[in-house]
Design a protein around this motif. Structure first.
Motif, PDB file in Angstrom:
ATOM      1  N   LEU A 284      40.080  59.376  -2.377  1.00 43.19           N
ATOM      2  CA  LEU A 284      39.270  59.672  -2.244  1.00 43.19           C
ATOM      3  C   LEU A 284      39.203  58.502  -0.761  1.00 43.19           C
ATOM      4  CD1 LEU A 284      37.703  57.349  -5.229  1.00 43.19           C
ATOM      5  CD2 LEU A 284      37.642  60.083  -4.291  1.00 43.19           C
ATOM      6  N   LEU A 285      39.487  58.206  -0.146  1.00 45.23           N
ATOM      7  CA  LEU A 285      39.448  57.576   1.365  1.00 45.23           C
ATOM      8  C   LEU A 285      39.566  58.593   2.070  1.00 45.23           C
ATOM      9  CD1 LEU A 285      38.257  54.943   2.489  1.00 45.23           C
ATOM     10  CD2 LEU A 285      40.188  54.297   2.968  1.00 45.23           C
ATOM     11  N   LEU A 286      40.427  59.081   1.940  1.00 41.76           N
ATOM     12  CA  LEU A 286      40.947  59.866   2.682  1.00 41.76           C
ATOM     13  C   LEU A 286      40.198  61.261   3.119  1.00 41.76           C
ATOM     14  CD1 LEU A 286      43.163  60.964   4.434  1.00 41.76           C
ATOM     15  CD2 LEU A 286      44.571  62.145   2.757  1.00 41.76           C
ATOM     16  N   GLU A 287      39.996  61.997   1.994  1.00 43.84           N
ATOM     17  CA  GLU A 287      38.682  63.112   1.732  1.00 43.84           C
ATOM     18  C   GLU A 287      37.770  62.031   2.441  1.00 43.84           C
ATOM     19  OE1 GLU A 287      39.841  65.129   0.950  1.00 43.84           O
ATOM     20  OE2 GLU A 287      37.639  66.690   0.898  1.00 43.84           O
ATOM     21  N   LEU A 288      36.672  61.037   2.017  1.00 45.99           N
ATOM     22  CA  LEU A 288      35.771  60.649   2.641  1.00 45.99           C
ATOM     23  C   LEU A 288      35.850  60.485   4.341  1.00 45.99           C
ATOM     24  CD1 LEU A 288      32.324  59.158   2.657  1.00 45.99           C
ATOM     25  CD2 LEU A 288      34.332  56.991   2.503  1.00 45.99           C
ATOM     26  N   LEU A 289      37.026  60.421   4.944  1.00 49.33           N
ATOM     27  CA  LEU A 289      37.359  60.376   6.387  1.00 49.33           C
ATOM     28  C   LEU A 289      37.653  61.511   6.660  1.00 49.33           C
ATOM     29  CD1 LEU A 289      40.165  57.381   6.852  1.00 49.33           C
ATOM     30  CD2 LEU A 289      38.200  57.416   7.864  1.00 49.33           C
ATOM     31  N   ARG A 290      37.986  62.647   6.174  1.00 52.20           N
ATOM     32  CA  ARG A 290      37.779  64.120   6.446  1.00 52.20           C
ATOM     33  C   ARG A 290      36.680  64.837   6.730  1.00 52.20           C
ATOM     34  NH1 ARG A 290      42.273  67.318   2.436  1.00 52.20           N
ATOM     35  NH2 ARG A 290      41.989  68.863   3.981  1.00 52.20           N
ATOM     36  N   VAL A 291      36.328  64.281   5.526  1.00 48.08           N
ATOM     37  CA  VAL A 291      34.331  64.953   5.789  1.00 48.08           C
ATOM     38  C   VAL A 291      33.903  63.950   6.921  1.00 48.08           C
ATOM     39  CG1 VAL A 291      32.377  64.665   4.551  1.00 48.08           C
ATOM     40  CG2 VAL A 291      34.566  65.223   3.567  1.00 48.08           C
ATOM     41  N   ARG A 292      34.317  62.889   7.565  1.00 46.54           N
ATOM     42  CA  ARG A 292      33.389  62.168   8.640  1.00 46.54           C
ATOM     43  C   ARG A 292      33.681  62.926   9.636  1.00 46.54           C
ATOM     44  NH1 ARG A 292      31.416  61.738  12.220  1.00 46.54           N
ATOM     45  NH2 ARG A 292      30.467  59.605  13.169  1.00 46.54           N
ATOM     46  N   GLU A 293      35.253  63.565   9.932  1.00 52.08           N
ATOM     47  CA  GLU A 293      35.521  64.258  10.930  1.00 52.08           C
ATOM     48  C   GLU A 293      34.647  65.528  11.267  1.00 52.08           C
ATOM     49  OE1 GLU A 293      37.356  63.124  13.375  1.00 52.08           O
ATOM     50  OE2 GLU A 293      37.757  61.012  12.527  1.00 52.08           O
ATOM     51  N   ARG A 294      34.818  65.723   9.740  1.00 54.61           N
ATOM     52  CA  ARG A 294      34.068  67.122   9.896  1.00 54.61           C
ATOM     53  C   ARG A 294      32.495  67.485  10.643  1.00 54.61           C
ATOM     54  NH1 ARG A 294      36.065  68.383   4.403  1.00 54.61           N
ATOM     55  NH2 ARG A 294      38.612  68.244   5.225  1.00 54.61           N
ATOM     56  N   VAL A 295      32.064  66.274  10.441  1.00 57.09           N
ATOM     57  CA  VAL A 295      30.548  65.771  10.937  1.00 57.09           C
ATOM     58  C   VAL A 295      30.381  65.627  12.413  1.00 57.09           C
ATOM     59  CG1 VAL A 295      28.810  64.204  10.579  1.00 57.09           C
ATOM     60  CG2 VAL A 295      29.650  64.669   8.212  1.00 57.09           C
ATOM     61  N   GLY A 296      31.474  65.058  12.829  1.00 58.17           N
ATOM     62  CA  GLY A 296      31.580  65.346  14.071  1.00 58.17           C
ATOM     63  C   GLY A 296      32.807  64.806  14.687  1.00 58.17           C
ATOM     64  N   SER A 297      33.136  64.806  15.763  1.00 60.53           N
ATOM     65  CA  SER A 297      34.735  64.306  15.712  1.00 60.53           C
ATOM     66  C   SER A 297      34.507  62.397  16.339  1.00 60.53           C
ATOM     67  CB  SER A 297      35.496  64.945  17.353  1.00 60.53           C
ATOM     68  OG  SER A 297      36.588  64.098  17.203  1.00 60.53           O
ATOM     69  N   THR A 298      35.303  61.540  16.042  1.00 63.40           N
ATOM     70  CA  THR A 298      35.214  60.502  16.579  1.00 63.40           C
ATOM     71  C   THR A 298      36.295  60.232  17.117  1.00 63.40           C
ATOM     72  OG1 THR A 298      37.250  59.847  14.759  1.00 63.40           O
ATOM     73  CG2 THR A 298      34.847  60.150  13.517  1.00 63.40           C
ATOM     74  N   ALA A 299      36.470  61.146  18.339  1.00 60.73           N
ATOM     75  CA  ALA A 299      37.515  61.026  19.683  1.00 60.73           C
ATOM     76  C   ALA A 299      35.941  60.494  20.442  1.00 60.73           C
ATOM     77  CB  ALA A 299      38.298  61.822  19.882  1.00 60.73           C
ATOM     78  N   LEU A 300      36.580  59.762  20.998  1.00 61.87           N
ATOM     79  CA  LEU A 300      35.229  58.429  22.212  1.00 61.87           C
ATOM     80  C   LEU A 300      35.893  59.129  23.079  1.00 61.87           C
ATOM     81  CD1 LEU A 300      35.438  55.258  21.412  1.00 61.87           C
ATOM     82  CD2 LEU A 300      34.012  56.967  21.077  1.00 61.87           C
ATOM     83  N   GLY A 301      37.235  59.975  23.781  1.00 51.81           N
ATOM     84  CA  GLY A 301      37.523  60.673  25.132  1.00 51.81           C
ATOM     85  C   GLY A 301      38.616  59.126  26.180  1.00 51.81           C
ATOM     86  N   LYS A 302      39.614  59.840  26.369  1.00 53.52           N
ATOM     87  CA  LYS A 302      40.107  59.238  26.996  1.00 53.52           C
ATOM     88  C   LYS A 302      41.505  58.513  26.537  1.00 53.52           C
ATOM     89  CE  LYS A 302      37.579  56.574  30.532  1.00 53.52           C
ATOM     90  NZ  LYS A 302      36.183  55.698  31.188  1.00 53.52           N
ATOM     91  N   GLY A 303      41.600  59.467  24.985  1.00 54.27           N
ATOM     92  CA  GLY A 303      42.835  59.260  24.568  1.00 54.27           C
ATOM     93  C   GLY A 303      42.504  58.179  23.325  1.00 54.27           C
ATOM     94  N   VAL A 304      41.533  57.469  22.776  1.00 52.23           N
ATOM     95  CA  VAL A 304      40.703  57.071  22.043  1.00 52.23           C
ATOM     96  C   VAL A 304      40.130  57.709  21.052  1.00 52.23           C
ATOM     97  CG1 VAL A 304      39.578  55.002  21.249  1.00 52.23           C
ATOM     98  CG2 VAL A 304      41.201  55.131  23.526  1.00 52.23           C
ATOM     99  N   ALA A 305      40.057  57.131  19.390  1.00 55.63           N
ATOM    100  CA  ALA A 305      39.362  57.979  17.887  1.00 55.63           C
ATOM    101  C   ALA A 305      39.149  56.965  17.408  1.00 55.63           C
ATOM    102  CB  ALA A 305      40.317  58.694  18.103  1.00 55.63           C
TER     103      ALA A 305
END
Lengths: 155, 132
Positions: free
Chosen positions: A46-67
């Motif tokens: 369940l948690l993995l699916e939630l994280l996957r959906v979150r990534e589809r809403v918008g990338s969680t990468a901040l830049g400079k090699g960090v997410a």
């Protein structure tokens, strides 16, 4: 109950110094699995699916090699930061185009308010923002050393 | 009614939810509702933007939510929506027999048998219980 100010322990079992994953989804799965093995969460699917959906809403990468992938769910037993590190870098859809080498997974229980949850994410972002911290985290020789860097950086 | 646009491609295929229990489906729906609030509430969105985190494709979230709601089934969806309307979050975790929604201690008989696919609600507040 001061949920928003609860201290976040840097559990060594929640640090993966060398992620085996080569892609974003497999990295998320590897980190969720580590959190599950450490007893920090229930129902990893369940948690993995939630994280996957979150990534589809918008990338969680901040830049400079960090997410900073994040999830708030009743499947999370207590607030946790899971740190994953990969020398090879993982494509994460960052605006600057850089592959991600440091992944801070911020997990909060479902009863946490958004402000507190974002506070947890902000703590990770504050650590990751400084080049000195990123360098120390990437070069730390062991999970113990990583935890020490995190403690020092967020003190 | 239009066909849900989620997932958009095979590599985005969601986890196989067919084997999920009714409670797992409800918990997933609740997770998506928490995420929806987080990514649509103006104050929350402003904080996310300040942190540098993107949340621009909420249509995908809506589609995922619709799919999750459909998988829950009509019977539990009514109870779910009622609790959500009332409290904002329809599911409460249980720790040490205490409902973390209303902090009432639940009777020992409230816990479903291990492996049972029963969905239980808090006798006090009506939230759907997730036994952690």
């Amino acid at each position: 109950m001061t949920l928003g100010t609860a201290p976040i322990g840097y559990d060594l079992s929640l640090c993966i110094p060398n992620l085996k994953a080569k892609g974003k989804e497999s990295a998320l799965a590897e980190m969720v699995s580590a959190a599950h093995l450490a007893g920090a969460i229930r129902e990893p699917d369940l948690l993995l699916e939630l994280l996957r959906v979150r990534e589809r809403v918008g990338s969680t990468a901040l830049g400079k090699g960090v997410a900073i992938p994040s999830a708030r769910s009743v499947t999370v037993l207590a607030p946790r930061l899971v740190l994953g590190r990969t020398a090879r870098g993982i494509e994460w859809g960052a605006a600057d185009g850089h592959p991600v080498t440091l992944i801070f997974m911020a997990l909060a229980p479902g009863e946490w308010r958004e402000e507190a949850f974002h506070g947890l994410i902000a703590r990770a972002a504050a650590v990751a923002r400084l080049q000195r911290n990123r360098h120390r985290l990437l070069s730390a020789p062991s999970p113990e050393a990583v935890a020490e860097v995190l403690r020092g950086a967020s003190a | 009614m239009g066909h849900p646009t989620y997932p958009r491609s095979a590599d985005e295929a969601p986890a196989s939810t067919e084997r999920w229990t009714p409670l797992s489906r409800i918990v997933h729906l609740n997770d998506l509702d928490l995420l929806t609030r987080e990514t649509t509430d103006p104050a929350s969105l402003a904080r996310l933007k300040k942190l540098g985190l993107a949340a621009e494709d909420t249509e995908r979230l809506k589609a995922a939510r619709a799919q999750a709601a459909q998988s829950v089934g009509a019977r539990w969806l009514v109870a779910y929506e009622r609790a959500r309307q009332r409290y904002g979050s329809a599911v409460a975790a249980v720790r040490d027999r205490v409902c973390l929604g209303c902090f009432v201690t639940l009777p020992t008989t409230a816990r479903p048998r291990s492996g049972a696919e029963t969905v239980t609600t808090c006798e006090s507040c009506g939230r759907i219980l997730f036994w952690g």
